[in-house]
Scaffold this motif. Structure first.
Motif, short mmCIF file in Angstrom:
data_model
loop_
_atom_site.label_atom_id
_atom_site.label_comp_id
_atom_site.label_asym_id
_atom_site.label_seq_id
_atom_site.Cartn_x
_atom_site.Cartn_y
_atom_site.Cartn_z
N HIS A 41 46.99 21.06 37.95
CA HIS A 41 45.72 21.73 37.65
C HIS A 41 45.43 21.72 36.16
N LEU A 72 38.34 31.77 42.40
CA LEU A 72 39.52 32.55 42.73
C LEU A 72 40.00 32.31 44.15
N GLN A 73 41.11 32.97 44.49
CA GLN A 73 41.62 32.95 45.86
C GLN A 73 41.41 34.34 46.47
N LEU A 202 38.87 29.37 48.67
CA LEU A 202 38.19 29.50 47.38
C LEU A 202 37.21 30.66 47.47
N MET A 228 41.28 36.70 34.60
CA MET A 228 40.96 35.42 35.25
C MET A 228 39.97 34.62 34.38
N SER A 233 40.00 30.77 35.14
CA SER A 233 40.46 30.83 36.55
C SER A 233 41.77 30.07 36.76
N MET A 234 42.51 29.84 35.65
CA MET A 234 43.80 29.14 35.77
C MET A 234 44.94 29.96 35.19
N PRO A 238 45.10 27.47 40.67
CA PRO A 238 43.91 27.79 41.48
C PRO A 238 43.90 26.94 42.75
N THR A 240 43.02 24.13 44.10
CA THR A 240 42.47 22.93 43.49
C THR A 240 41.64 22.08 44.46
N TRP A 243 38.37 23.71 45.33
CA TRP A 243 37.51 23.67 44.13
C TRP A 243 36.82 22.30 44.03
#
Ligand SMILES: *Cc1c(COP(=O)(O)O)cnc(C)c1O
Length: 359
Positions: A41, A72-73, A202, A228, A233-234, A238, A240, A243
């Motif tokens: 990522h 985000l998760q 996501l 975040m 956001s990493m 994340p 990936t 996303w």
């Protein structure tokens, strides 16, 4: 054989062009020798994918510069807790509208953190409308007002943004990107991706910068918008691949003409289906016409005994996942961005034919 039309409420249909592109890039993303799933990522390839997706999301929604966009998760359900943890900012009360099953869940979670004032509720009429503006009982000392613009299960959508003297927090899970919205009217907007954006896993959050950084004591780093945002956001790994797919969806939306064009198309799709229901004298939708959802259309048949044959015959006709939510019964057609007008027309034609044979 064309693919069937999938009316699932979520995870839901994705644009076929997006799935085709993902397939073409599956083993080797643009000469990198890697699948997107196999990339670091923090590597330059994925950073490019992530930045492009974020820029496209901001462009589509015309996000003002004083807002952060987070990838985000945890799903929309985690936001039910993150909203109070981040937005209470020393206050002890928050206003909530109770307009459906998802509002109820958000309220139950917020009660763990603060005093919840239910400023408006349509529970006594089975969530088939939204209480009139003059009946709202908002608290001027509330830290924020939370509402659910589109109630996915009940098929109730607020087509205008409520006016409030406090920051608005909104669960846009099933309607974000279905039309243009004025982001500047909100404190925080959030959405699980699997309805109208991309794959599950996501969660999109759009949050005004001045509301961040004042979390309740003990808030985990992973649940802190400011933390975040600081790491793009990493902070950790994340989601990936989700996303990346969302990024392909954003590109597809731009190619369709953006959100104004999608809004027109979605309104017309919904109108086509509601008209068929209303004029049938056979199918029924219980929702107040002023608050009918453009995205989720629940409807019933005159006799529950017809539900099973309806679903089986629909499936044979290439119309999938029309069963209603277990709490509501009947049918539900979810007609998000990725559902083409032809899919809604195919459903309407099938419904008329079923009625002719069984009505
Ligand atoms: C689906 C949905 C949720 C729950 O989303 P998760 O990502 O599964 O947590 C919350 N709110 C609304 C409006 C939804 O449609």
């Amino acid at each position: 054989m064309p693919r069937p039309y999938n009316f699932s409420a979520g995870p839901a249909m994705l644009p076929e062009a997006v799935l085709e592109q993902a397939k073409a890039e599956m083993l080797d993303w643009r000469g990198s020798g890697m699948s997107v799933m196999e990339m670091s990522h923090r590597g330059k390839e994925f950073v490019l994918i992530a930045e492009q997706a974020e820029a496209d999301l901001r462009e589509l929604l015309n996000v003002p510069t004083n807002y952060k966009t987070l990838f985000l998760q945890g799903g929309a359900s985690s936001q039910f807790a993150m909203v109070p943890m981040n937005l209470l900012r020393g206050k002890s009360k928050a206003d909530y509208f109770n307009t459906g099953q998802w509002s109820k869940k958000a309220i139950a979670e917020a009660k763990k953190f603060c005093q919840v004032n239910v400023a408006a509720s349509s529970e006594s009429v089975n969530f088939t409308t939204v209480p009139a503006r003059n009946s709202w009982n908002c608290d001027p000392d509330a830290a924020y007002l939370h509402y659910t613009p589109n109630e996915t299960i009940n098929g109730v959508e607020m087509h205008t943004i409520p006016e409030a003297s406090v920051p608005l927090a909104a669960d846009f899970s099933s309607t974000l990107l279905s039309r243009p919205i004025d982001v500047s009217k909100f404190g925080v907007i959030y959405a699980g991706a699997q309805k109208n954006i991309g794959p599950a896993g996501l969660t999109i959050v759009i949050v005004r910068e001045d509301l961040m950084g004042q979390t309740v004591a003990g808030t985990p780093t992973m649940l802190d918008y400011a933390a975040m945002a600081k790491d793009g956001s990493m902070y950790n790994t994340p989601p990936t691949y989700a996303w990346y797919i969302a990024g392909l969806v954003f590109q597809w939306l731009k190619a369709q003409g953006g959100l104004a064009a999608m809004g027109e198309r979605n309104q017309a799709k919904a109108a086509l289906l509601y008209k068929a229901i209303d004029e049938s004298g056979f199918y029924k939708n219980p929702v107040d016409p002023a608050y009918r959802s453009w995205m989720n259309v629940p409807f019933t048949l005159p006799d529950e005994a017809l539900d099973k044959p309806f679903l089986a015959e629909a499936k044979a006709a290439g119309l999938l996942t029309l069963s209603g939510h277990r709490s509501v019964g009947g049918m539900r057609a979810s007609i998000y961005n990725a559902m083409p007008t032809e899919g809604v027309q195919a459903l309407v034609d099938f419904m008329a034919d079923f009625q002719k044979r069984r009505g």
